[in-house]
Design a protein around this motif. Structure first.
Motif, PDB file in Angstrom:
ATOM      1  N   LEU A   1       0.819  -1.208   0.000  1.00 57.17           N
ATOM      2  CA  LEU A   1       0.000   0.000   0.000  1.00 57.17           C
ATOM      3  C   LEU A   1       0.855   1.261   0.000  1.00 57.17           C
ATOM      4  O   LEU A   1       0.565   2.222  -0.709  1.00 57.17           O
ATOM      5  CB  LEU A   1      -0.924   0.009   1.217  1.00 57.17           C
ATOM      6  CG  LEU A   1      -1.665   1.330   1.493  1.00 57.17           C
ATOM      7  CD1 LEU A   1      -2.776   1.522   0.483  1.00 57.17           C
ATOM      8  CD2 LEU A   1      -2.204   1.371   2.910  1.00 57.17           C
ATOM      9  N   VAL A   2       1.935   1.259   0.771  1.00 56.25           N
ATOM     10  CA  VAL A   2       2.751   2.464   0.939  1.00 56.25           C
ATOM     11  C   VAL A   2       3.865   2.548  -0.103  1.00 56.25           C
ATOM     12  O   VAL A   2       4.139   3.620  -0.652  1.00 56.25           O
ATOM     13  CB  VAL A   2       3.341   2.511   2.362  1.00 56.25           C
ATOM     14  CG1 VAL A   2       4.276   3.701   2.524  1.00 56.25           C
ATOM     15  CG2 VAL A   2       2.223   2.587   3.393  1.00 56.25           C
ATOM     16  N   LEU A   3       4.510   1.408  -0.413  1.00 56.95           N
ATOM     17  CA  LEU A   3       5.696   1.439  -1.258  1.00 56.95           C
ATOM     18  C   LEU A   3       5.395   1.288  -2.748  1.00 56.95           C
ATOM     19  O   LEU A   3       6.156   1.794  -3.589  1.00 56.95           O
ATOM     20  CB  LEU A   3       6.681   0.347  -0.823  1.00 56.95           C
ATOM     21  CG  LEU A   3       7.257   0.470   0.589  1.00 56.95           C
ATOM     22  CD1 LEU A   3       8.282  -0.623   0.849  1.00 56.95           C
ATOM     23  CD2 LEU A   3       7.893   1.834   0.798  1.00 56.95           C
ATOM     24  N   PHE A   4       4.325   0.581  -3.135  1.00 56.55           N
ATOM     25  CA  PHE A   4       4.066   0.299  -4.543  1.00 56.55           C
ATOM     26  C   PHE A   4       2.778   0.942  -5.065  1.00 56.55           C
ATOM     27  O   PHE A   4       2.745   1.469  -6.167  1.00 56.55           O
ATOM     28  CB  PHE A   4       4.001  -1.216  -4.780  1.00 56.55           C
ATOM     29  CG  PHE A   4       5.288  -1.919  -4.506  1.00 56.55           C
ATOM     30  CD1 PHE A   4       6.283  -1.984  -5.473  1.00 56.55           C
ATOM     31  CD2 PHE A   4       5.529  -2.512  -3.279  1.00 56.55           C
ATOM     32  CE1 PHE A   4       7.483  -2.620  -5.231  1.00 56.55           C
ATOM     33  CE2 PHE A   4       6.720  -3.160  -3.018  1.00 56.55           C
ATOM     34  CZ  PHE A   4       7.711  -3.215  -3.998  1.00 56.55           C
ATOM     35  N   TYR A   5       1.726   0.892  -4.267  1.00 55.56           N
ATOM     36  CA  TYR A   5       0.422   1.385  -4.705  1.00 55.56           C
ATOM     37  C   TYR A   5       0.457   2.838  -5.180  1.00 55.56           C
ATOM     38  O   TYR A   5      -0.119   3.173  -6.220  1.00 55.56           O
ATOM     39  CB  TYR A   5      -0.571   1.201  -3.547  1.00 55.56           C
ATOM     40  CG  TYR A   5      -2.013   1.445  -3.890  1.00 55.56           C
ATOM     41  CD1 TYR A   5      -2.604   0.830  -4.985  1.00 55.56           C
ATOM     42  CD2 TYR A   5      -2.799   2.277  -3.096  1.00 55.56           C
ATOM     43  CE1 TYR A   5      -3.941   1.038  -5.283  1.00 55.56           C
ATOM     44  CE2 TYR A   5      -4.134   2.494  -3.386  1.00 55.56           C
ATOM     45  CZ  TYR A   5      -4.703   1.870  -4.479  1.00 55.56           C
ATOM     46  OH  TYR A   5      -6.019   2.089  -4.773  1.00 55.56           O
ATOM     47  N   PRO A   6       1.135   3.752  -4.468  1.00 53.64           N
ATOM     48  CA  PRO A   6       1.126   5.156  -4.901  1.00 53.64           C
ATOM     49  C   PRO A   6       2.304   5.555  -5.796  1.00 53.64           C
ATOM     50  O   PRO A   6       2.557   6.751  -5.969  1.00 53.64           O
ATOM     51  CB  PRO A   6       1.169   5.911  -3.573  1.00 53.64           C
ATOM     52  CG  PRO A   6       1.919   5.016  -2.650  1.00 53.64           C
ATOM     53  CD  PRO A   6       1.769   3.611  -3.147  1.00 53.64           C
ATOM     54  N   VAL A   7       3.037   4.569  -6.359  1.00 54.42           N
ATOM     55  CA  VAL A   7       4.215   4.907  -7.165  1.00 54.42           C
ATOM     56  C   VAL A   7       3.844   5.833  -8.319  1.00 54.42           C
ATOM     57  O   VAL A   7       4.485   6.854  -8.562  1.00 54.42           O
ATOM     58  CB  VAL A   7       4.886   3.619  -7.698  1.00 54.42           C
ATOM     59  CG1 VAL A   7       5.858   3.944  -8.826  1.00 54.42           C
ATOM     60  CG2 VAL A   7       5.621   2.910  -6.574  1.00 54.42           C
TER      61      VAL A   7
END
Length: 539
Positions: free
Chosen positions: A460-466
């Motif tokens: 959620l934090v490292l990939f989702y908002p890339v």
């Protein structure tokens, strides 16, 4: 006495209502209208040992008189969303509650008696080990103090028969405190507090973000997404240049990614407010409007962003492929209905969980993870399949664009390399964002989860908002057109006037040059298509 006051219809219990009574049990279940127990309702009373408030409308428990409770029954008490401070339940041994998150509060709670024993008998661990190896009849024999005294004498060899050992029972407890107390049974085999229902895999006993490092990273990422996309929107919407199709699409993409930043900001803020006590806020958050709003933002933003990225990529491919066919050029009147369809689709997808198709209430991060029904499962799979198809379309378009300009005779080698690098970055960021989430989400949708909810928060934090962080830079801020608009905007406030004038002169020079070339050109040229690609990638 046992006070059984169920199905009485009263709405509140007043102060000192049980004054002077010794309560063994206080049964208040099935009082549907009971909403309040005064904080001093149990003042002046002894007990109760058992408190049953099942099927009531109570919103809170009294702050006084809970110390003696050993059994708490609060099933079907849906209005009881918060518990009193845990130190009030000093004697609690069994709790049957409504919400699993409340049991997280009791997971590490020791009873008052256990805490007292642990502080006094910390040096008697070896005694416990030897006692546990003895037969039960020997362990419970009245003469068990003999072994205890032998340990004390070994520890304090100078103590005589007439002297009291520092750890003897008489020096530690009064006679009244020793009544009914057996050292070896009560301490070496202490009672454990049990609580039901236990937390499930979707709601483990942890804060919203779980890991401490995620709590720091999410602030950096959401600020980057919000600041970057807000800057792009501000510059594009205040520019005095004509609103072209690429600019229009970029505005839509920036707004979608801005909404993703708002979702992350909301999650980070609630996590910071409830850190260490999420069990007391879980029900209000997950069943309230806050989680529904966060869920709507993230699904809407995610789908609109993917949709807009696909449209931008197709528009670039179309611009290169039909560069010399002006009648087939994509114009703003075509782009507006295309994006209107994307908005309606994204809003529709985001609204469905609010009407029972999956749910945002399943997990603390407010993603639609409910797949209990076939319709909910189909909903999740539809979103994932559409995202995978969009990624394939994006890759296919960029590959075709690259093939169209790969011939070194048409484009200088350094410009060919520049095009390839930019395309690789665009595809890589899309893949980084979509691939891990789609892989684990599809497996979970088929009820074969390969990752826990706790670990999914890393995604959620490292990939989702890339994409939300990278898009404003890759599609706008790093382009010459944006830098020109930015400095022109700054010049209106008295800043960077020389740079703004330089960009203004370069723009008019390029515009005049294009006009002259346009008057001379009479036939389509692949070389001109290739250079159009470079300009398209700079839009």
């Amino acid at each position: 006495i046992s006070s059984k006051l169920y199905k009485n219809g009263f709405e509140d219990i007043h102060s000192h209502a049980f004054n002077g009574t010794k309560l063994n049990q206080l049964i208040l279940k099935d009082n549907k209208n009971l909403r309040r127990i005064h904080n001093d309702a149990l003042r002046g009373a002894t007990g109760p040992d058992v408190l049953d408030i099942s099927s009531t409308a109570l919103e809170s428990l009294p702050s006084y008189g809970l110390e003696a409770i050993q059994v708490l029954n609060a099933t079907s008490s849906y209005s009881l969303k918060r518990l009193p401070p845990l130190d009030k339940f000093s004697s609690l041994l069994e709790a049957v509650l409504t919400y699993p998150s409340h049991c997280c509060a009791f997971r590490n709670l020791r009873t008052e008696k256990q805490n007292l024993l642990l502080s006094i008998f910390d040096n008697f661990s070896k005694e416990c080990e030897s006692t546990m190896k003895k037969p039960t009849n020997e362990m419970l024999d009245d003469s068990n103090n003999t072994l205890l005294w032998s340990v004390e004498r070994n520890t304090h060899p100078f103590a005589t028969d007439d002297e009291s050992s520092p750890y003897s029972y008489s020096t530690i407890f009064d006679d009244s405190e020793m009544a009914g107390f057996d050292f070896e049974y009560d301490f070496c085999q202490p009672k454990v507090l049990t609580c039901t229902p236990e937390p499930d895999a979707f709601n483990p006993c942890e804060d919203i973000l779980g890991y401490s490092f995620l709590r720091v990273l999410i602030w950096f990422i959401n600020i980057l997404a919000i600041a970057g996309n807000f800057t792009v929107l501000l510059v594009l919407l205040t520019s005095h240049y004509k609103l072209t199709v690429p600019r229009f699409l970029m505005c839509n993409l920036s707004f979608a990614d801005f909404c993703m930043g708002l979702y992350l900001l909301l999650i980070a803020s609630v996590d910071a407010q409830t850190s260490g006590q999420y069990y007391n806020h879980a029900i209000d958050w997950q069943t309230g409007s806050g989680c529904s709003t966060a869920g709507f933002f993230t699904v809407f933003a995610s789908e609109l962003s993917v949709y807009t990225l696909t449209v931008i990529t197709v528009e670039r491919w179309h611009t290169i492929t039909y560069a010399m066919q002006l009648d087939r050029k994509l114009r703003l009147r075509h782009a507006v209905p295309i994006m209107l369809g994307g908005w309606l689709f994204s809003i529709g997808i985001a609204v469905l969980p609010l009407f029972g198709v999956s749910s945002y209430m399943k997990v603390s991060i407010c993603l639609p993870m409910d797949i209990e029904t076939g319709l909910s499962q189909a909903y999740i799979l539809l979103i994932l399949v559409l995202n995978v198809v969009a990624f394939i379309v994006i890759c296919a378009c960029y590959i075709k664009i690259y093939i169209a300009v790969q011939n070194p005779e048409l484009v200088a080698a350094n410009k060919d390399t520049k095009v390839a690098k930019r395309m690789a970055i665009l595809i890589f960021t899309d893949f980084t964002c979509m691939a891990p989430i789609s892989f684990f989400a599809i497996s979970a949708a088929f009820k074969v989860p390969l990752i826990t909810v706790t670990n999914s928060k890393i995604l959620l934090v490292l990939f989702y908002p890339v994409n939300s962080c990278a898009n404003p830079f890759l599609y706008a801020i790093f382009t010459k057109a944006f830098r020109r608009d930015f400095f022109l905007l700054m010049s209106k406030f008295g800043c960077c006037k020389s740079r703004a004038e330089l960009y203004r002169m370069n723009y008019f020079s390029a515009y005049n040059s294009n006009c002259k070339n346009g008057n001379v050109a009479t036939a389509p040229s692949k070389a001109s298509q290739a250079f159009l690609l470079l300009s398209a990638l700079e839009k």
